[in-house]
Design a protein around this motif. Sequence first.
Motif, mmCIF file in Angstrom:
data_model
loop_
_atom_site.group_PDB
_atom_site.id
_atom_site.type_symbol
_atom_site.label_atom_id
_atom_site.label_comp_id
_atom_site.label_asym_id
_atom_site.label_seq_id
_atom_site.Cartn_x
_atom_site.Cartn_y
_atom_site.Cartn_z
ATOM 1 N N PRO A 1 48.467 38.420 43.906
ATOM 2 C CA PRO A 1 47.560 39.215 43.065
ATOM 3 C C PRO A 1 46.102 38.791 43.244
ATOM 4 O O PRO A 1 45.203 39.627 43.219
ATOM 5 C CB PRO A 1 48.029 38.954 41.637
ATOM 6 N N LYS A 2 45.839 37.478 43.434
ATOM 7 C CA LYS A 2 44.461 37.029 43.635
ATOM 8 C C LYS A 2 43.908 37.604 44.932
ATOM 9 O O LYS A 2 42.741 37.993 45.002
ATOM 10 C CB LYS A 2 44.398 35.504 43.684
ATOM 11 N N THR B 1 34.759 47.192 46.905
ATOM 12 C CA THR B 1 33.855 47.800 45.926
ATOM 13 C C THR B 1 32.410 47.452 46.243
ATOM 14 O O THR B 1 31.524 48.300 46.151
ATOM 15 C CB THR B 1 34.227 47.337 44.504
ATOM 16 N N ASN C 1 48.069 33.080 45.955
ATOM 17 C CA ASN C 1 48.753 34.004 45.072
ATOM 18 C C ASN C 1 48.446 35.452 45.506
ATOM 19 O O ASN C 1 47.292 35.814 45.659
ATOM 20 C CB ASN C 1 48.253 33.734 43.644
ATOM 21 N N VAL D 1 39.918 44.141 46.693
ATOM 22 C CA VAL D 1 39.354 45.252 45.929
ATOM 23 C C VAL D 1 37.883 44.977 45.587
ATOM 24 O O VAL D 1 37.031 45.864 45.699
ATOM 25 C CB VAL D 1 40.189 45.511 44.650
ATOM 26 N N VAL D 2 37.567 43.757 45.203
ATOM 27 C CA VAL D 2 36.181 43.402 44.871
ATOM 28 C C VAL D 2 35.295 43.532 46.108
ATOM 29 O O VAL D 2 34.192 44.082 46.038
ATOM 30 C CB VAL D 2 36.116 41.979 44.262
ATOM 31 N N LEU E 1 44.823 40.377 46.434
ATOM 32 C CA LEU E 1 44.614 41.803 46.241
ATOM 33 C C LEU E 1 43.330 42.065 45.456
ATOM 34 O O LEU E 1 42.540 42.952 45.803
ATOM 35 C CB LEU E 1 45.826 42.406 45.511
ATOM 36 N N ILE E 2 43.089 41.279 44.420
ATOM 37 C CA ILE E 2 41.878 41.439 43.616
ATOM 38 C C ILE E 2 40.645 41.144 44.461
ATOM 39 O O ILE E 2 39.642 41.864 44.387
ATOM 40 C CB ILE E 2 41.945 40.542 42.357
ATOM 41 N N SER E 3 40.678 40.122 45.285
ATOM 42 C CA SER E 3 39.510 39.790 46.117
ATOM 43 C C SER E 3 39.238 40.892 47.150
ATOM 44 O O SER E 3 38.082 41.184 47.455
ATOM 45 C CB SER E 3 39.689 38.432 46.800
#
Length: 170
Positions: A5-6, A16, A3, A12-13, A8-10
Amino acid sequence: MSNPPKLLISIVVAATRILGKAFLEAGRQAVKNAKHAPQNAIGADVAGVSNATSGTITDQLTRQHRMTLDEAHLILNIKRGESMENVLKHYEHLFKANSPPPPLPKPQATGGKVPPPPAHSHYLQSKVVRARERIEAEVKAGESPAPANPGAPGADTPPPSTASRAADGS
């Protein structure tokens, strides 16, 4: 396929975490540097002033005037060993060149443009003064050798002048 969005979130994490570790390490390094820096230092090292740690007269003068002898010669644009007459000649020229100009009379209403006053710099003027003082201090230190026993009585007192000797009858 995963997916978007998943994914993209990973990303960003992960970014960070990397940035957090970098900032943490930078903070640790800043604390380490602060522990080793002298607390009462005046800005950064001035031309090797902090390296002047021996007890020689030259190093004492370097710390006192916050300027090395080489820096003083560079500021006044003179070579080592030049006469004090030449040092003072260069000093006077540079001091006057960086002095504020005298006030100009008010221009007449003729419509002509008045040229701007020449630039001056109190900072450069003070560096020129300090350079002259540093060279003079070095010359004075070279003329009068330090007493053999600085703690001896009378080591700090200058020899009597000729006027006081005449009054004593010596």
